[in-house]
Scaffold this active site. Sequence first.
Site, short mmCIF file in Angstrom:
data_model
loop_
_atom_site.label_atom_id
_atom_site.label_comp_id
_atom_site.label_asym_id
_atom_site.label_seq_id
_atom_site.Cartn_x
_atom_site.Cartn_y
_atom_site.Cartn_z
N GLU A 97 78.30 101.73 68.39
CA GLU A 97 77.06 102.21 67.79
C GLU A 97 76.78 103.69 68.01
OE1 GLU A 97 75.06 100.25 65.84
OE2 GLU A 97 76.68 98.79 66.06
N SER A 363 46.74 43.10 86.11
CA SER A 363 46.72 42.83 87.55
C SER A 363 47.13 44.03 88.40
CB SER A 363 47.63 41.65 87.87
OG SER A 363 47.14 40.46 87.28
#
Length: 765
Positions: A97, A363
């Site tokens: 780049e 229960s």
Amino acid sequence: MQYRNKKNPNKGHIGVTLLYAIILFCAIIFVLCAGFMLKMSMELPSSNELIRFNPTLSTVIYDRNGAEVARLFKENRTWASLDKISPWVIKAVLAAEDDNFYEHHGIDVKGIVRAAIVNFTHKGALQGGSTITQQLARNLFLTREKTIERKVKEIILAIRLERLYPKDQILEMYLNTVYWGHGSYGIYSASYNYFGKDPLTLTLPEASMLAGLLAAPEYYTPLRHLDRAKTRQFYVLKRMEELGWITRSEANEALEANLNFSKKRQPTLGNNPAPYFVSYILFNHLLPKYGPEVVYQGGLKIYTTLDLKLQSAAERAISGLKCEGALVAMDPNTGEILAMVGGKDFKVSKFNRAVQAYREPGSAFKPLVYTAALEKGIRPIDRILDAPLYFPNGWQPSNYGDKYHGESTLLEALTDSYNTVAVRVAQLTGIDAIIKTARDMGITSPYLPQDLSLALGSASVTPLEMAVAYSVYANDGYRVEPFAIKKVVDFRGRLLESNGPNLNQAIDPSITATIRSMLIDVVNNGTGRAAKIPGYDVFGKTGTTNDWKDAWFAGGVPGLVCVVYAGNDNHRSLGNGSTGGRIAAPVWKAFMSEAVKIANVKESFSLAGIIGERAIQLDICRETGYPASPSCPKKATILLPADQAPVRTCPYHGSPYEFSAMEATDPNEPKLYLIGGDNALLASYGMKLPAYAASSSQSESSPDSSKTPDEGAPQPLAPQLPQPQVVEPKGEPPSDESKKIYKEPSPSEIDRRYQELLKEYGLVD
């Protein structure tokens, strides 16, 4: 006569005028350009704004051991400092780049010319003319539109950035903000998404491949177009060779290297090992407190209580259910949520049954009823009648299979889950006292009925609430506040919040130790046998609701509590016989069998500080509640508060005449509690109270209360046994309205609300 060659005076004036015109034109052009540049400059971020630059970063969620759970982002980016990035990446990117990066001041004229020549020669866009600084300026502050105006702005910003930041910092910012394809912003995300590794460990072949993507990430992606990616990699390696940064042999070896691309993606909100847990902390804490911008763009580090290994075991366990279900695991000593599964498939349903499904626990709620009874002074060795109950409004609570057992100790009634005993215990204790105990233990649900059906678990509660309540039995009576986030740190490392245990004494330690010993008996000898884990103290209770709609198992081992719920979202029956012991307990055991090893919990509960002054461990006769004699056929080991333990051994299975003077006056002998109306019930079955009970029940309007006991009735033992405690019942039977099940929102409504929340927080369009 001499002639002179005279000049035309008009020509001089024209020349001067033309010169002035040119100068004026240039001045105008200069002014216009200066104005244009000034206008462009004023539209751009100021130097102060450039300095205050805060990148858009991913928020990362970690488990308790530092393992990554999920990422929250709009742009998947995690910052990596330059020293945490492979030198090969830096060289490859510069070669591809901007190889003159450290020489220019933001604009590279030679680079522009060279790029133009290369692109023209090869008839393709192999090189770009923009410097890394220009690209950074464009990525951070500008659009990608191809106009002169944008290019001018790019140049201005590049020059400003070069004046404000050192070169290394500009390069670091570039590497962490540039797009690498497939939703990866920054080198950290790219490194993990393409190669599944830390950016510091990237090799030359990997770095050159990544650097080649920057020109057009989606076009050159090796995951779809390996041939294109190799072309770009070749270009990058050649440039590195031309610059003298690598040798030709290194370039060739890198080009020929076999690259292993990662198929693993970084975990996101919907794609992670604990989606229900992540969604829970996101919508219940993070978004309301910090807002979507900070959560999705602020680079937070969220350290949670989750244990991914336990979570994985929980997911496997729940996957075995044929119906829907939920599992919550907690550390009872701290309140940390260690695992949370809210359903079998988050992608199919966002309904988190662990925290959003308000269901009847059946229960599994009974231990809370018995805890309230023990707080009133009733003991597990005391006896209550297990027989049918009929109420004037038609309510008839009954036992499973319509089987009844007459006099029963509370221990035996809980172990085998006798419903009529639980209702009588609730009548003895009072509904208000039971609700208060439930609240003290961490039940926050507003759906607790103010009637006797509460004794049978008609409340509507969540699995998380039940886990909090059962933690009390594992931590010697403390209520814990459940929490899922330990700390939150911003991207600069500043601590934003820190959370820890919040415990409050709720129940007396001796009482919780007693209930826990009863629940251990439930697992060893009762309805919870399917949850037994060899070698460990396991306590717990099953829960089953009417018509087999819901199945539960709640319980724990030292240092770990877990609740499993199973049921259909439409409340359809699970099928005849689908009890908590058959459906939920095996899932619970499957998880906990792994969890005890993962969490490395102790095998037995410590009784230090409990045994001695507060409680004693006692072998009792299951049938009578007395300390067991050698002849008692069924025995159990339980804990009792020290001041409530009887001395006399069982007179029914031992010798009733072998006792000391102290035993003859033992005030702690087991008591028989009768609810008003039990005498009449006994008479309806052709039964009478034992002779020793007659004197205490004269006030009761019973057909038998005024009669002399038959000769065949049991006669008093020597000394006379304690008189039954006849108590007027407290609490009303449920009305039709109170028996209705709370209807939580349907899964489709939950999913719709989930999407609404995403829109509300701006997370979707």
